[in-house]
Design an enzyme around this catalytic site. Sequence first.
Site, PDB file in Angstrom:
ATOM      1  N   THR A  27      36.338 -28.848 -33.714  1.00 16.64           N
ATOM      2  CA  THR A  27      35.801 -27.553 -34.697  1.00 16.64           C
ATOM      3  C   THR A  27      35.948 -26.440 -33.873  1.00 16.64           C
ATOM      4  O   THR A  27      36.369 -26.336 -32.631  1.00 16.64           O
ATOM      5  CB  THR A  27      34.144 -27.852 -34.798  1.00 16.64           C
ATOM      6  OG1 THR A  27      33.553 -27.709 -33.519  1.00 16.64           O
ATOM      7  CG2 THR A  27      33.865 -29.208 -35.331  1.00 16.64           C
ATOM      8  N   VAL A  82      33.144 -29.948 -24.566  1.00 18.16           N
ATOM      9  CA  VAL A  82      32.878 -28.234 -24.745  1.00 18.16           C
ATOM     10  C   VAL A  82      34.167 -27.532 -24.793  1.00 18.16           C
ATOM     11  O   VAL A  82      35.007 -27.805 -23.776  1.00 18.16           O
ATOM     12  CB  VAL A  82      31.950 -27.860 -23.529  1.00 18.16           C
ATOM     13  CG1 VAL A  82      31.768 -26.109 -23.707  1.00 18.16           C
ATOM     14  CG2 VAL A  82      30.663 -28.664 -23.319  1.00 18.16           C
ATOM     15  N   LYS A  83      34.207 -26.619 -25.781  1.00 21.92           N
ATOM     16  CA  LYS A  83      35.604 -26.079 -26.049  1.00 21.92           C
ATOM     17  C   LYS A  83      35.384 -24.460 -25.701  1.00 21.92           C
ATOM     18  O   LYS A  83      34.423 -23.725 -26.017  1.00 21.92           O
ATOM     19  CB  LYS A  83      35.854 -26.109 -27.628  1.00 21.92           C
ATOM     20  CG  LYS A  83      37.358 -26.045 -28.009  1.00 21.92           C
ATOM     21  CD  LYS A  83      37.445 -26.110 -29.521  1.00 21.92           C
ATOM     22  CE  LYS A  83      38.820 -26.172 -29.943  1.00 21.92           C
ATOM     23  NZ  LYS A  83      38.881 -26.320 -31.391  1.00 21.92           N
ATOM     24  N   VAL A  84      36.191 -24.100 -24.514  1.00 21.43           N
ATOM     25  CA  VAL A  84      36.110 -22.680 -24.017  1.00 21.43           C
ATOM     26  C   VAL A  84      37.558 -21.961 -24.208  1.00 21.43           C
ATOM     27  O   VAL A  84      38.403 -22.622 -24.389  1.00 21.43           O
ATOM     28  CB  VAL A  84      35.761 -22.792 -22.593  1.00 21.43           C
ATOM     29  CG1 VAL A  84      34.323 -23.394 -22.279  1.00 21.43           C
ATOM     30  CG2 VAL A  84      36.866 -23.524 -21.693  1.00 21.43           C
TER      31      VAL A  84
END
Length: 221
Positions: A27, A82-84
Site C-alpha cells: 500500500t 514498514v515502507k520508508v
Amino acid sequence: MKIFLDTANLESIKKFNDMGLLDGITTNPSLMSKEGGNPKDGMKQITNIIKGDVSLEVVSTDYAGMIEEGKRLRQYGDNVVVKVPMTSDGLKACKNLSSEGIPVNVTLVFSPNQALLAAKSGAKYVSPFIGRLDDIGQDGMHLIKEIKEIFSNYDFGTEILVASVRHPMHVIEAAKIGADVVTLPPAVLDKMLKHPLTDIGLKNFLADWEKLKSENSDIKI
Ligand code: E4P
C-alpha cells in the site's frame, strides 16, 4: 516469483486472496487515500486478511518520525513490513528498524545505486518503480536487470519487489529476469488471468456437452 497486490481495496484483496494467489500486499498513502475512510481500519483489516507481508508506509520524512511511525505500524500485525522512502533519513530508519527485527521495504527507488544503498541498509525489499520510469521515456525494466545483476554478485538477502507495474508484459519481463516479487494493481492481475481463446474454447466445450446431454438423458459428472 511472489505476487503481491498493490492496493488498499478490501474487495479486491479478498477476491484474489480467496483464489490463493496472493503472497502479500503493498500500500502507499495514495492508495489509502483512494479508498477513503479511516486508514487505520483499512490497515488493520488488510493485515488480518493476508497471511503474507503487508507493506504499510510511513508519512514522516524525518528519522525520528519514521522510527515512531514504523513501530506503531508494526503493531497492526507481525506481517507488517514498514515502507520508508529512499532518502537519507529513510535509509537510516531502515538500518535501525531492520536491526530491531522489523522488516523494511525501501520505496521510490529509481536507480541501481539507490537499490544498492537500500540493500546495504538491511532492507527486506527494495521497490523500483518501473512504470514511472517508462512514463518519462526511460526503460524501467532495464533498472530491474541492473539491480538483479548487482544483487547476484553479493549476499544481501534483499528481495527485488517490482513496483509501478502497468500491464501484463511487465510481469512477463520481470519473471524472465528473475525478480523476486511483482506487486500488481488488481486490473493487471485480472488481465493476466484472461485469454479470448480460453473463453471461446470453454464456450464450445459446454455447447458440445449440452449436445451430448440431449442425446443421453441420464449423464451427469
Ligand atoms: C509500490 O509499492 C507502489 O505502491 C506502486 O507500485 C506505485 O505504483 P504507481 O506508479 O502506479 O503509483
